[in-house]
Design an enzyme around this catalytic site. Structure first.
Site, PDB file in Angstrom:
ATOM      1  CB  SER A 105      -0.962   0.004   1.193  1.00 46.63           C
ATOM      2  OG  SER A 105      -0.247  -0.203   2.387  1.00 46.63           O
ATOM      3  CG  ASP A 333      -1.601   4.654   8.672  1.00 47.27           C
ATOM      4  OD1 ASP A 333      -0.395   4.327   8.720  1.00 47.27           O
ATOM      5  OD2 ASP A 333      -2.277   4.614   7.625  1.00 47.27           O
ATOM      6  CG  HIS A 336      -0.532   3.752   4.776  1.00 42.19           C
ATOM      7  ND1 HIS A 336      -1.189   2.985   5.703  1.00 42.19           N
ATOM      8  CD2 HIS A 336      -0.227   2.935   3.751  1.00 42.19           C
ATOM      9  CE1 HIS A 336      -1.280   1.735   5.247  1.00 42.19           C
ATOM     10  NE2 HIS A 336      -0.702   1.684   4.064  1.00 42.19           N
TER      11      HIS A 336
END
Ligand SMILES: *[C@@H]1O[C@H](CO)[C@@H](O)[C@H](O)[C@H]1NC(C)=O
Ligand SMILES: *[C@@H]1O[C@H](CO)[C@@H](O)[C@H](O)[C@H]1NC(C)=O
Ligand SMILES: *[C@@H]1O[C@H](CO)[C@@H](O)[C@H](O)[C@H]1NC(C)=O
Ligand SMILES: *[C@@H]1O[C@H](CO)[C@@H](O)[C@H](O)[C@H]1NC(C)=O
Length: 357
Positions: A105, A333, A336
């Site tokens: 990702s 998170d 990312h």
């Protein structure tokens, strides 16, 4: 308040943005990965509201992130300037061409950044966005430029229903089904690491083999990663036509899960970080990054390291933290990156690499 912070930053950053011996080097001779983050009032390159296809987990502003300073940094190499981003020039240059990101990702993050950078500057351009299986393709119709992302977190072959071993990871093999798409591309940007770390229920395999004969439930992850990287590098060297295809491997994208790494003892992870790390105590070494550097260093000249590890490590402020999953308290998170944000700089570096090669 915001203004005084900006002024302080400019002062701190002057030594980084200076030019060595008073001379600006040509892009070709410049180490574009050595430099600093400088405040630039013209940044970010786009507003996520101009990017209607952006995925929610990257859209930090929309998800309520209150601070803005992190949007204002531009990567400045110490001894040269990066080319100014020009979307129409890029689309013209890559007319009828395919640019593919292959990986986890983090690749999705960079692919989406490039699509937003290009689309926001050419808002009337028609596009199509298709998702089929592991592939997402963003196509600018007029110029027929395709930006593709292939979800392929481990790069080597993962048999998902081997009769005896269930999900069997083959460290010595590349799946031809994935790799046949790599051959026709004009630019390839690979990345893999984060899924090699997962254990317990998130471990992506049941068994692992490095020769097709000996099966193991698990293996030292760095050893497994190096074997996989070596298999990937052999495949690329033997199968890619470097006259047609430019190949990049993206350095490790750092996580910021432990604030002690940057000398902060009052936080546990990247939450509430609003400024980059400046100073000599950070970046830290990373064993996976060492493996990447070793493997890429041993490949043919057609393969370049997109060396984003150290410069991204400074950006503890660049992650979604709790602004990746609106309404969900538990989300934290620190892997990312918010968009606009750090991956835009990776793409500016990628464009610089493509310009100078
Ligand atoms: C982005 O655009 C929206 C809508 O025009 C605006 O409300 C918002 O303030 C902008 N965000 C930034 C960071 O400039
Ligand atoms: C961007 O590139 C186009 C095409 O090469 C050129 O005509 C235009 O002047 C450039 N724009 C800027 C702001 O440099
Ligand atoms: C678009 O470009 C691809 C190559 O990337 C080519 O195969 C295809 O024929 C092109 N399509 C059109 C409509 O020109
Ligand atoms: C370096 O490349 C050569 C030839 O491709 C290969 O035989 C060797 O195993 C590689 N060494 C490492 C450390 O990857």
């Amino acid at each position: 308040m915001a203004i005084s912070v900006a002024v302080i930053l400019v002062v701190i950053l002057v030594p980084f943005s200076g030019v060595v011996n008073g001379k600006t080097k040509e892009l070709k001779e410049c180490d574009i990965y050595k430099g600093g983050w400088v405040y630039d009032s013209s940044y970010p390159l786009y507003n996520s509201s101009q990017c209607s296809f952006i995925e929610t987990p990257f859209d930090c502003q929309q998800n309520g992130r209150p601070d803005h300073l992190y949007l204002k940094y531009r990567w400045k190499p110490r001894s040269c300037n990066l080319p100014r981003f020009n979307a129409s020039k890029f689309l013209e240059k890559y007319k009828n061409k395919k640019i593919m990101f292959v990986g986890d990702s983090i690749s999705l993050n960079q692919w989406q950044s490039l699509a937003c950078m290009l689309h926001s500057r050419t808002p009337h351009s028609e596009y199509t966005l298709e998702r089929v299986g592991a592939l997402s393709t963003f196509n600018f119709k007029k110029e027929n430029v395709s930006l593709i992302v292939q979800r392929n977190a481990l790069l080597v072959e993962l048999d998902t229903d081997d009769k005896s071993y269930g999900r069997l990871l083959r460290l010595n093999s590349i799946a031809e089904g994935d790799a046949k798409l790599w051959r026709g591309c004009d630019v390839l940007v690979f990345n893999s690491w984060h899924w090699w770390k997962h254990s317990g229920r998130k471990k992506p395999w049941d068994y692992i083999t490095d020769d097709g004969e000996h099966m193991y439930k698990d293996m030292d992850r760095l050893v497994a990663y190096e074997k996989a990287m070596s298999t990937w590098s052999k495949w690329v060297d033997e199968n890619i036509d470097f006259a047609k295809t430019k190949v990049f491997f993206q350095g490790i994208s750092p996580t910021h899960d432990n604030a002690e790494n940057w000398g902060s003892h009052d936080g546990k992870h990247c939450s509430e970080e609003t400024r980059p790390v400046f100073g000599p105590t950070y970046p830290k070494e990373n064993p996976a990054e060492k493996i990447v550097e070793k493997v890429i260093g041993n490949m043919s000249k057609g393969v370049n390291l997109l060396d984003i590890f150290r410069l991204s490590q400074q950006r503890k402020d660049g992650h979604p933290s709790t602004y990746g999953r609106p309404g969900k308290k538990l989300g934290m998170d620190c892997s990312h990156w918010c968009l606009p944000g750090v991956p835009d700089a990776w793409n500016e570096l990628l464009i610089a690499e493509l310009t100078r090669s």
